[in-house]
Design a protein around this motif. Structure first.
Motif, PDB file in Angstrom:
ATOM      1  N   LEU A   1       0.838  -1.197   0.000  1.00 19.78           N
ATOM      2  CA  LEU A   1       0.000   0.000   0.000  1.00 19.78           C
ATOM      3  C   LEU A   1       0.878   1.254   0.000  1.00 19.78           C
ATOM      4  O   LEU A   1       0.612   2.215  -0.744  1.00 19.78           O
ATOM      5  CB  LEU A   1      -0.916   0.001   1.223  1.00 19.78           C
ATOM      6  N   TYR A   2       1.921   1.243   0.818  1.00 21.03           N
ATOM      7  CA  TYR A   2       2.812   2.400   0.893  1.00 21.03           C
ATOM      8  C   TYR A   2       3.422   2.700  -0.477  1.00 21.03           C
ATOM      9  O   TYR A   2       3.427   3.862  -0.930  1.00 21.03           O
ATOM     10  CB  TYR A   2       3.916   2.149   1.923  1.00 21.03           C
ATOM     11  N   ASP A   3       3.924   1.672  -1.153  1.00 21.62           N
ATOM     12  CA  ASP A   3       4.553   1.875  -2.454  1.00 21.62           C
ATOM     13  C   ASP A   3       3.549   2.395  -3.471  1.00 21.62           C
ATOM     14  O   ASP A   3       3.870   3.267  -4.294  1.00 21.62           O
ATOM     15  CB  ASP A   3       5.166   0.564  -2.965  1.00 21.62           C
ATOM     16  N   ALA A   4       2.331   1.874  -3.433  1.00 21.05           N
ATOM     17  CA  ALA A   4       1.305   2.296  -4.398  1.00 21.05           C
ATOM     18  C   ALA A   4       0.929   3.759  -4.167  1.00 21.05           C
ATOM     19  O   ALA A   4       0.794   4.528  -5.135  1.00 21.05           O
ATOM     20  CB  ALA A   4       0.076   1.398  -4.272  1.00 21.05           C
ATOM     21  N   VAL A   5       0.726   4.133  -2.921  1.00 28.30           N
ATOM     22  CA  VAL A   5       0.381   5.536  -2.626  1.00 28.30           C
ATOM     23  C   VAL A   5       1.539   6.454  -2.992  1.00 28.30           C
ATOM     24  O   VAL A   5       1.343   7.535  -3.565  1.00 28.30           O
ATOM     25  CB  VAL A   5       0.006   5.701  -1.139  1.00 28.30           C
ATOM     26  N   THR A   6       2.771   6.033  -2.686  1.00 30.96           N
ATOM     27  CA  THR A   6       3.937   6.854  -3.010  1.00 30.96           C
ATOM     28  C   THR A   6       4.052   7.068  -4.507  1.00 30.96           C
ATOM     29  O   THR A   6       4.360   8.180  -4.969  1.00 30.96           O
ATOM     30  CB  THR A   6       5.213   6.201  -2.451  1.00 30.96           C
ATOM     31  N   GLU A   7       3.789   6.029  -5.294  1.00 28.93           N
ATOM     32  CA  GLU A   7       3.844   6.166  -6.755  1.00 28.93           C
ATOM     33  C   GLU A   7       2.797   7.168  -7.233  1.00 28.93           C
ATOM     34  O   GLU A   7       3.074   8.021  -8.080  1.00 28.93           O
ATOM     35  CB  GLU A   7       3.617   4.791  -7.403  1.00 28.93           C
ATOM     36  N   TYR A   8       1.604   7.079  -6.679  1.00 35.27           N
ATOM     37  CA  TYR A   8       0.540   8.042  -7.012  1.00 35.27           C
ATOM     38  C   TYR A   8       0.950   9.462  -6.620  1.00 35.27           C
ATOM     39  O   TYR A   8       0.761  10.415  -7.377  1.00 35.27           O
ATOM     40  CB  TYR A   8      -0.749   7.626  -6.296  1.00 35.27           C
TER      41      TYR A   8
ATOM     42  N   ASP B   1      -9.377   0.479  -2.521  1.00 32.87           N
ATOM     43  CA  ASP B   1      -9.647  -0.955  -2.392  1.00 32.87           C
ATOM     44  C   ASP B   1      -8.507  -1.642  -1.657  1.00 32.87           C
ATOM     45  O   ASP B   1      -8.727  -2.501  -0.791  1.00 32.87           O
ATOM     46  CB  ASP B   1      -9.814  -1.592  -3.783  1.00 32.87           C
ATOM     47  N   LEU B   2      -7.285  -1.257  -2.010  1.00 35.62           N
ATOM     48  CA  LEU B   2      -6.121  -1.850  -1.361  1.00 35.62           C
ATOM     49  C   LEU B   2      -6.090  -1.495   0.128  1.00 35.62           C
ATOM     50  O   LEU B   2      -5.807  -2.343   0.980  1.00 35.62           O
ATOM     51  CB  LEU B   2      -4.839  -1.376  -2.051  1.00 35.62           C
ATOM     52  N   ALA B   3      -6.400  -0.218   0.437  1.00 40.28           N
ATOM     53  CA  ALA B   3      -6.406   0.218   1.842  1.00 40.28           C
ATOM     54  C   ALA B   3      -7.462  -0.532   2.643  1.00 40.28           C
ATOM     55  O   ALA B   3      -7.256  -0.857   3.826  1.00 40.28           O
ATOM     56  CB  ALA B   3      -6.643   1.727   1.921  1.00 40.28           C
ATOM     57  N   ASP B   4      -8.605  -0.813   2.014  1.00 41.25           N
ATOM     58  CA  ASP B   4      -9.688  -1.509   2.716  1.00 41.25           C
ATOM     59  C   ASP B   4      -9.329  -2.957   3.042  1.00 41.25           C
ATOM     60  O   ASP B   4      -9.971  -3.580   3.911  1.00 41.25           O
ATOM     61  CB  ASP B   4     -10.968  -1.482   1.869  1.00 41.25           C
TER      62      ASP B   4
ATOM     63  N   GLU C   1      -9.878  12.904 -19.462  1.00 44.31           N
ATOM     64  CA  GLU C   1      -9.111  11.659 -19.347  1.00 44.31           C
ATOM     65  C   GLU C   1      -8.163  11.657 -18.153  1.00 44.31           C
ATOM     66  O   GLU C   1      -7.921  10.620 -17.545  1.00 44.31           O
ATOM     67  CB  GLU C   1      -8.318  11.363 -20.626  1.00 44.31           C
ATOM     68  N   LEU C   2      -7.636  12.854 -17.810  1.00 42.42           N
ATOM     69  CA  LEU C   2      -6.763  12.925 -16.633  1.00 42.42           C
ATOM     70  C   LEU C   2      -7.548  12.682 -15.353  1.00 42.42           C
ATOM     71  O   LEU C   2      -7.073  12.025 -14.422  1.00 42.42           O
ATOM     72  CB  LEU C   2      -6.062  14.286 -16.574  1.00 42.42           C
ATOM     73  N   ILE C   3      -8.774  13.224 -15.308  1.00 42.00           N
ATOM     74  CA  ILE C   3      -9.615  12.997 -14.130  1.00 42.00           C
ATOM     75  C   ILE C   3      -9.995  11.528 -14.031  1.00 42.00           C
ATOM     76  O   ILE C   3      -9.945  10.912 -12.954  1.00 42.00           O
ATOM     77  CB  ILE C   3     -10.873  13.890 -14.198  1.00 42.00           C
ATOM     78  N   GLU C   4     -10.369  10.944 -15.148  1.00 40.40           N
ATOM     79  CA  GLU C   4     -10.741   9.530 -15.144  1.00 40.40           C
ATOM     80  C   GLU C   4      -9.553   8.659 -14.733  1.00 40.40           C
ATOM     81  O   GLU C   4      -9.718   7.663 -14.008  1.00 40.40           O
ATOM     82  CB  GLU C   4     -11.248   9.129 -16.536  1.00 40.40           C
ATOM     83  N   LYS C   5      -8.357   9.034 -15.182  1.00 38.34           N
ATOM     84  CA  LYS C   5      -7.163   8.268 -14.816  1.00 38.34           C
ATOM     85  C   LYS C   5      -6.927   8.323 -13.306  1.00 38.34           C
ATOM     86  O   LYS C   5      -6.659   7.301 -12.668  1.00 38.34           O
ATOM     87  CB  LYS C   5      -5.942   8.831 -15.552  1.00 38.34           C
ATOM     88  N   GLU C   6      -7.074   9.538 -12.708  1.00 34.31           N
ATOM     89  CA  GLU C   6      -6.838   9.667 -11.269  1.00 34.31           C
ATOM     90  C   GLU C   6      -7.919   8.931 -10.483  1.00 34.31           C
ATOM     91  O   GLU C   6      -7.628   8.321  -9.439  1.00 34.31           O
ATOM     92  CB  GLU C   6      -6.785  11.129 -10.849  1.00 34.31           C
ATOM     93  N   ILE C   7      -9.167   8.956 -10.993  1.00 34.06           N
ATOM     94  CA  ILE C   7     -10.233   8.218 -10.319  1.00 34.06           C
ATOM     95  C   ILE C   7      -9.899   6.732 -10.268  1.00 34.06           C
ATOM     96  O   ILE C   7     -10.064   6.053  -9.247  1.00 34.06           O
ATOM     97  CB  ILE C   7     -11.585   8.457 -11.021  1.00 34.06           C
TER      98      ILE C   7
ATOM     99  N   GLN D   1      -6.944   5.391 -10.372  1.00 34.57           N
ATOM    100  CA  GLN D   1      -5.855   5.197  -9.410  1.00 34.57           C
ATOM    101  C   GLN D   1      -6.392   5.181  -7.977  1.00 34.57           C
ATOM    102  O   GLN D   1      -6.016   4.322  -7.163  1.00 34.57           O
ATOM    103  CB  GLN D   1      -4.823   6.324  -9.553  1.00 34.57           C
ATOM    104  N   LEU D   2      -7.263   6.135  -7.663  1.00 33.76           N
ATOM    105  CA  LEU D   2      -7.789   6.257  -6.310  1.00 33.76           C
ATOM    106  C   LEU D   2      -8.680   5.073  -5.946  1.00 33.76           C
ATOM    107  O   LEU D   2      -8.681   4.612  -4.793  1.00 33.76           O
ATOM    108  CB  LEU D   2      -8.558   7.570  -6.162  1.00 33.76           C
TER     109      LEU D   2
END
Length: 1017
Positions: free
Chosen positions: A350-357, A474-477, A460-466, A468-469
């Motif tokens: 989770l840490y690595d995924a959030v850091t990449e984002y 899901d991963l955090a849950d 498309e940038l908004i959809e991409k960030e959505i 990612q989030l």
């Protein structure tokens, strides 16, 4: 009855109170009509009519106050005389070694504090930098100084400027420790006040005791109000004064808004106190700029900084050099340890995924010029929260995901809805420059707003960030383990099972993490089985709620307080706790010092133990842990405690940018930490150089001398008993009723006399004490301390001393039992002695009591034999034959006493003149040094410009065709320098005149304030 020649003067000035034909009147006009004759128009007080007389033959002389009253045989009850005389004695500005704060504060005053206050109060002028270590009680010392200046009539209008986070603490401590109520000015209060007041009235003149934040006062529109003509202060106090910064970059200088505020306020007050535990950052220019606000003429250039001038206005004490009255260190040791925690593989994922984002968003923010600051802020926030707790990052990700989905539904409306307002943009700018410029509530609100701030992006940038989030949430849950939380619970179990009386303070940066920890701790088996409680302090709580949390933490069953940095300033928990956990390493090192300061301060009895929890397999914690470790090693050789200066060591390092860049570039933690450490090493060299060159002597604290001073001050100062006797005698003699309360040393007061009922004085008091020890054992809301500054005591003193009221007390007659002096008669005459300087300002006041026997013999020791405040009724005295004998020669007795008072007055004049000459001579030397330095610098600049102009004119080829505008520009600069030189001359001339008036000390004529006829039986 003939009046002594030494009291008769002509002509009598207009306005003088005089006696004519046994009546009291005031001179309306005086006219010389030839020779030694004058015609006076006198307004008689009894009839209210004006009448003219010629002198001679009419006898008109100054009204002699108590002497005239005695001659008319209008004697007051002895208790009134005692009350008036004692009230005057206590209210006069004390001698050098007397201090009212010894009896008027609820705190236990240490020798080093008395020593510092004595130095400030007995110096001239009262403009000082108090640079004691964190936790040494700079607020208490300042409150004591205020008490002393109030007693001397020099602190009617007081302004306290402080970081927003400690403003409420200032208000609370001044009230609880010294009984002084200040009005807290914030934005909403100021707006409400301005709506009520007429437009022409300055809201800063509406109250006389004000506390405001530096960052409110620095705003241009507020500073304009503070700079209005007539808006002056007797004393201004600036906490964290190093925030008034001015820096030099090459030939250019940069003054912050706070510095401009400081310069403006320095010109608008008589006394000025700067408080800072970190008075300098190693930069001589910045330090000199700060000191020049206290005394412009003593600090003309940073190159001229020297220990002598710095030491004249600076008090600097470090904790390890401070001892109590018994020679024991006042401060306990503290032990700061790192506490490693390792994430599980699932947590690392989770840490690595959030850091990449975060890194992707951070890099994108740099390419979006208008939005970079806002989005960059959000990414930094997310990176901090992932290491804070899984709960914190999960909630943040969810809030941002909801905001993006909302924007996707209606891009245009959502963009408008989430845009930052002008006020929020200002707060964001302030936050980035100095996080402490916002209080915890404002930081929380700004962070929540920033989490949901969505820039205007393509779909498309908004959809991409959505996408990612959604993946991140899901991963955090799915997280099944929280390693940090588990380690904290193990730690608490180990501590509390070993000693159930212990308490632990847990700090976290985020409210989401706080709420999560409280829930987890409260639901743990250990806390459920023992019915133990937790409490919290966070930015969403007001001051009353925070103080209630402190009270809850003091309860035996409350074992843990979880707090955000709302408790990092202004909340003191050292009485009940000595263990602290930093749940995450703060990216601002100052936070560590502020947090430790809640426990490691005056009054702490046990060693303070601090545990910095860090995650070993996250890159930012690796960077911070290694950096802090290096900083501690680097700072070992510095005076004082290294944790007090951690922030200062990184003064030139933007730690947030450093960490985020290291994450983006995947730089090794050791490399990043080493880079910051090298900058810190350079800063340490600068700090040590200034400390060695300027502070080494200043830091030396003479404990033995302070103890001798404390003993002397205690002997000569007003005691709680003095205050109790005066207060109780007045109340009982004027119809009040005093009843003992159930608590020892506490009384109830019923039916406070009408004569002293004014603003702040109650009709009755349920619980008051005169004993400081009793006051310290009870909250101020439960038991009030009656002392200097308390409305009741101040009202009594004012009523007993002011002229023109029904209260008499100027004359009385006493019969005193004393076999050795049986049959002797005489009089005690009390004179107010006052010395003023050339500006009319009071340099010194005291009460001089002289006893003169019927024979004309003087004996000051007899005054102490007279009973004082031993009667409670208001009956006029019955004159005995002995009293009549003394009255028959009262003019002769007065003449003898007058000579004694004049002699003492001359002694005071000589003493004060010597002291004042020494002060002013030093200031004159500073002025001449300042004038010479500044004038030389201006002339050198003129010479350079003149040479350049000459070169241009003698070698035209240097100037391209049509470029003679350069000559015009240089000539304009010459005119500016000439104007600057003229302004310098005018300012110096004005200062010379001011110093000339300061160095003149003149003893005013002694003023007879009361007398008593005395017969010994």
């Amino acid at each position: 009855m003939e009046v002594p020649k030494h009291l008769v003067e002509h002509p009598l000035p207009v306005g003088m109170v005089v006696a004519v034909h046994g009546q009291r009147g005031r001179v309306l006009s005086a006219e010389h009509i030839g020779g030694n004759r004058f015609r006076y128009e006198i307004l008689l007080e009894a009839s209210g009519h004006a009448q003219k007389w010629v002198v001679p033959p009419t006898e008109i002389r100054p009204w002699l106050g108590p002497l005239d009253v005695a001659l008319t045989r209008e004697f007051s009850p002895p208790v009134e005389y005692d009350l008036r005389t004692e009230a005057i004695r206590l209210s006069l500005a004390y001698e050098y070694d007397r201090m009212v704060s010894l009896s008027s504060s609820r705190v236990n005053l240490e020798p080093y504090q008395v020593d510092a206050v004595h130095w400030v109060v007995n110096s001239f002028p009262h403009r000082f930098l108090i640079a004691d270590d964190t936790g040494l009680g700079k607020t208490i010392e300042t409150g004591m100084i205020l008490d002393e200046l109030v007693a001397r009539g020099r602190a009617e209008r007081v302004l306290v400027l402080a970081p927003i986070g400690v403003c409420r603490n200032w208000k609370r401590e001044l009230r609880e420790c010294f009984g002084r109520d200040f009005i807290l000015y914030d934005g909403p209060y100021l707006r409400q006040l301005m709506e009520k007041l007429p437009p022409e009235q300055n809201p800063w003149e509406h109250h006389t005791k004000i506390i405001a934040s530096l960052d409110l006062a620095k705003r241009d529109e507020i500073r304009t109000q503070l700079e209005r003509p007539g808006c002056r202060w007797d004393i201004i106090i600036v906490d964290e004064a190093h925030k008034l910064s001015s820096r030099r970059y090459g030939s250019k200088t940069e003054e912050t808004q706070r510095y401009r505020l400081g310069r403006s306020m320095a010109e608008r007050c008589d006394s000025l106190l700067f408080l800072s535990a970190t008075p300098h950052n190693g930069d001589p220019y910045t330090f000199n700029a700060l000191l020049s606000l206290l005394d412009e003429f003593a600090f003309p250039e940073p190159e001229l900084l020297d220990p002598k001038h710095v030491g004249q206005i600076t008090i600097r004490r470090v904790k390890k050099e401070i001892f109590d009255e018994h020679g024991k260190p006042v401060f306990v040791d503290r032990d700061v340890k790192t506490w490693p925690v390792q994430y599980t593989s699932q947590e690392v994922e989770l840490y690595d995924a959030v850091t990449e984002y975060v890194v992707e968003g951070f890099n994108l923010a740099k390419s979006q010029e208008k939005e970079s600051r806002a989005i960059g802020f959000v990414m930094v926030l997310f990176q901090k929260r992932i290491v804070s707790s899984i709960e914190a990052i999960r909630l943040s990700l969810g809030r941002r995901l909801d905001a993006l989905k909302e924007q996707l539904r209606d891009l245009s409306q959502a963009t408008v809805a989430t845009a930052l307002s002008a006020e929020e943009q200002r707060k964001l700018k302030d936050y980035e420059e100095d996080p402490d410029s916002l209080d915890d509530r404002e930081r929380l609100e700004l962070e929540r707003k920033m989490e949901t701030l969505v820039p205007k992006l393509e779909r498309e940038l908004i959809e991409k960030e959505i996408a990612q989030l959604e993946a991140l949430t899901d991963l955090a849950d799915t997280m099944e383990v929280d390693s940090k939380k588990d380690e904290l619970l193990k730690f608490l179990q180990g501590i509390l099972e070993k000693d159930a009386s212990e308490k632990v303070l847990v700090f976290t940066e985020y409210t989401d993490t706080l709420e999560y920890l409280v829930r987890e701790i409260s639901q743990s088996d250990l806390f459920k089985q023992n019915n133990w409680q937790t409490c919290v302090i966070h930015g969403g709580m007001d001051q009353d709620e925070r103080e209630e949390a402190q009270r809850v933490f003091d309860q035996p069953d409350t074992k843990v307080m979880v707090a955000t940095d709302a408790a990092g300033e202004g909340i003191n928990l050292h009485w009940s706790c000595h263990l602290m956990v930093n749940y995450e390493l703060p990216w601002n090192p100052n936070r560590i010092e502020q947090r430790i300061g809640r426990l490691h301060r005056y009054g702490q009895k046990r060693e303070v133990k601090v545990y910095n929890l860090f995650v070993t397999n996250t890159r930012e914690d690796q960077i911070l842990e290694r950096l802090f470790e290096k900083l501690v090693q680097i700072g070992r050789d510095m005076p004082g405690d290294v944790y007090d200066v951690l922030g200062g060591l990184l003064d030139e390092v933007n730690l947030t940018d450093l960490v985020m860049t290291a994450l983006a570039q995947r730089e090794e933690p050791e490399v990043t930490a080493e880079r910051a450490a090298r900058a810190a090493e350079d800063r340490v060299k600068m700090l040590n150089r200034i400390d060695k060159e300027l502070f080494q002597e200043i830091r030396r604290y003479d404990h033995e001398r302070a103890l001798r001073l404390l003993d002397k001050v205690r002997e000569t100062s007003a005691t709680s008993m003095d205050i109790a006797c005066l207060t109780e005698a007045f109340l009982l003699s004027h119809g009040a009723r005093i009843v003992k309360a159930s608590k020892p040393g506490v009384i109830r007061v019923r039916h406070v006399p009408e004569e002293v009922r004014r603003e702040g004085v109650l009709t009755s008091y349920e619980s008051v004490t005169f004993d400081r020890d009793v006051a310290r054992q009870n909250p101020p809301d439960e038991v009030q301390l009656v002392a200097f500054g308390h409305p009741l005591f101040d009202a009594i003193v004012s009523y007993c001393t002011q002229a023109g009221t029904d209260f008499g007390g100027t004359t009385t007659a006493k019969v005193v039992e004393n076999r050795e002096r049986k049959g002797e008669v005489g009089s005690v005459l009390n004179f107010r002695l006052r010395c003023t300087d050339g500006r009319g300002a009071t340099a010194h006041e005291e009460l001089c009591s002289v006893y003169v026997a019927e024979s004309g013999a003087r004996d000051s020791s007899v005054v102490s034999l007279l009973p004082c405040l031993n009667a409670s009724d208001l009956k006029a005295p019955m004159l005995t034959d002995g009293h009549h004998r003394a009255l028959a020669v009262i003019n002769d007795l007065h003449a003898v006493a007058w000579e004694s008072a004049v002699t003492r007055s001359r002694e005071l004049e000589d003493c004060m003149q010597d002291r004042r000459l020494a002060w002013v001579e030093a200031m004159k030397e500073d002025l001449e040094r300042y004038a010479s330095t500044r004038a030389t610098k201006i002339r050198m600049q003129r010479t350079v410009i003149e040479e350049r102009i000459h070169q241009y004119r003698s070698q035209p080829q240097l100037l391209p065709s049509g470029q003679d505008i350069r000559i015009l520009s240089e000539e304009a600069r010459l005119r500016d320098l000439d104007q600057e030189l003229e302004q310098l001359h005018n300012r110096v001339a004005s200062r010379r005149e001011e110093l000339g008036n300061m160095e003149i000390v003149v003893a005013e004529k002694p003023e007879l304030v009361s007398l008593a006829l005395v017969e010994f039986v």
